[in-house]
Design an enzyme around this catalytic site. Sequence first.
Site, PDB file in Angstrom:
ATOM      1  N   LYS A 213       0.832  -1.206   0.000  1.00  0.00           N
ATOM      2  CA  LYS A 213       0.000   0.000   0.000  1.00  0.00           C
ATOM      3  C   LYS A 213       0.877   1.272   0.000  1.00  0.00           C
ATOM      4  O   LYS A 213       2.096   1.187   0.078  1.00  0.00           O
ATOM      5  CB  LYS A 213      -0.961  -0.030   1.198  1.00  0.00           C
ATOM      6  CG  LYS A 213      -1.987  -1.183   1.120  1.00  0.00           C
ATOM      7  CD  LYS A 213      -2.916  -1.034  -0.040  1.00  0.00           C
ATOM      8  CE  LYS A 213      -4.053  -1.995  -0.263  1.00  0.00           C
ATOM      9  NZ  LYS A 213      -4.327  -3.171   0.485  1.00  0.00           N
TER      10      LYS A 213
HETATM   11  C1  PLP Z   1      -5.596  -4.105   0.865  1.00  0.00           C
HETATM   12  C2  PLP Z   1      -7.051  -3.870   0.936  1.00  0.00           C
HETATM   13  C3  PLP Z   1      -7.797  -4.174   2.088  1.00  0.00           C
HETATM   14  C4  PLP Z   1      -7.239  -4.952   3.239  1.00  0.00           C
HETATM   15  O1  PLP Z   1      -6.145  -4.370   3.812  1.00  0.00           O
HETATM   16  P1  PLP Z   1      -5.285  -5.202   4.876  1.00  0.00           P
HETATM   17  O2  PLP Z   1      -4.498  -4.150   5.586  1.00  0.00           O
HETATM   18  O3  PLP Z   1      -4.431  -6.145   4.093  1.00  0.00           O
HETATM   19  O4  PLP Z   1      -6.228  -5.909   5.779  1.00  0.00           O
HETATM   20  C5  PLP Z   1      -9.122  -3.807   2.127  1.00  0.00           C
HETATM   21  N1  PLP Z   1      -9.719  -3.208   1.085  1.00  0.00           N
HETATM   22  C6  PLP Z   1      -9.054  -2.931  -0.046  1.00  0.00           C
HETATM   23  C7  PLP Z   1      -9.767  -2.240  -1.159  1.00  0.00           C
HETATM   24  C8  PLP Z   1      -7.706  -3.280  -0.170  1.00  0.00           C
HETATM   25  O5  PLP Z   1      -7.059  -3.056  -1.320  1.00  0.00           O
END
Ligand code: PLP
Length: 410
Positions: A213
């Site tokens: 991210k």
């Molecule tokens: C990555 C992601 C999540 C989950 O995030 P985590 O921190 O891995 O739990 C939720 N929603 C979207 C749209 C994502 O891309």
Amino acid sequence: MAKTECSATLEGRDSQPYLPFSAPSFGPQEKAELIAALESDWVTTGPRTKRFEEEFAAMVGSQHAIAVNSCTAALHLAVRALNIGPGDVVITTPFTFCATANVVVHCGATPVFVDILPGTYNLDPSRLWEWAARGCHWNGSYLTVKGSGGRVRAVTAVDYAGQPCDMDEINEWAQHYHLAVIEDAAHAVGASYKGRSVGTLADLSCFSFYANKNMTTGEGGMLTTNHAGLAAQVRLLSLHGISRDAWKRYAQEGSWQYDVEQPGYKYNLTDLASAVGLHQLRKLPAFLARRRMIAAKYSSGLAGLPLILPSALSDRVHAWHLFPVQVTSSRISRNQLIKELKQRRIGTSVHFLPLHLTTYYQRAFGHKRGDFPVSEEVYDRILSLPLFPRMTDEDVDRVLAAMRDILAEP
Ligand SMILES: *Cc1c(COP(=O)(O)O)cnc(C)c1O
């Protein structure tokens, strides 16, 4: 010996290093802070997490920020804090990561999908109105789904690729039907909408610090809200439902006394993760600037190829977590393009397999292909190109050259 020589030769022949779809950026600041956290003897939730929450809330401009160990945890706590459970319905888009809808299922409630806009791939507000008018009963105080009788409680808006949803329209719809708004801002840390930061646009906003991210703590997440009551409930549920957090309990000024008010979860973020997060947060403006620059290079460099490029709306700041393109070539499919890019040692990814096409959502909710045609058409043609701050201009040029080589019409 001979074998080593042979593979060395092969590697030498393919001089291009592998360009991943995404890679994190850590520097000496994260490393020093991590070592300091280790040496402080306070490795779990403590002073660094508190500081990370305060700095995150200040960056976003929200009243409250609660650090948790994933965005999935944040989304789950958001749904729980709203007291959503069996018999309730939460609306979202099928064009998202499974966590968005899974957490609704975890609460015993039903996720209901509404299709996306073809331009931004975000939830389509006009379809929300249509869906409520066609498929629901409104008695002036609450909305129930025709047939099942499920009571609609909330809508989760997903900021696809890092571009904020049409939050004014979604909030207006939600207010009209007395619903809560959750923002899945996993892609959108640092984005804003009409001058307001993502993290202040919904009742509860959920961020991800997963490895790929826009900023990362390895695994991690943050929930922001301006509602004191929801913040208190999220904080309580994030650590076993214990009424005083461990830091206060074990610090010298604290006392041993605690109570369990509810059967909560083990969702707290460690100080080791927050040590990294503090510096990722400080670097976020530079990360976003670099992402924006790479996106601009892609946009100009890919013009003229048989692709639909992502559209960035002028009234909002895009966080460019992803650079998704749709392949419209009659000669080459999305899957073929992915294969050819891989042969040129360029990594890509697909965001997302629509949830209504997955085994669980089909089995549990009777979905089938055809239910959400916009999501399906986009999914069939979309892929995400490499995009991360450490990418060099040469890396970007390499992707552009490969795309032209593969896609240019004769
Ligand atoms: C990555 C992601 C999540 C989950 O995030 P985590 O921190 O891995 O739990 C939720 N929603 C979207 C749209 C994502 O891309």
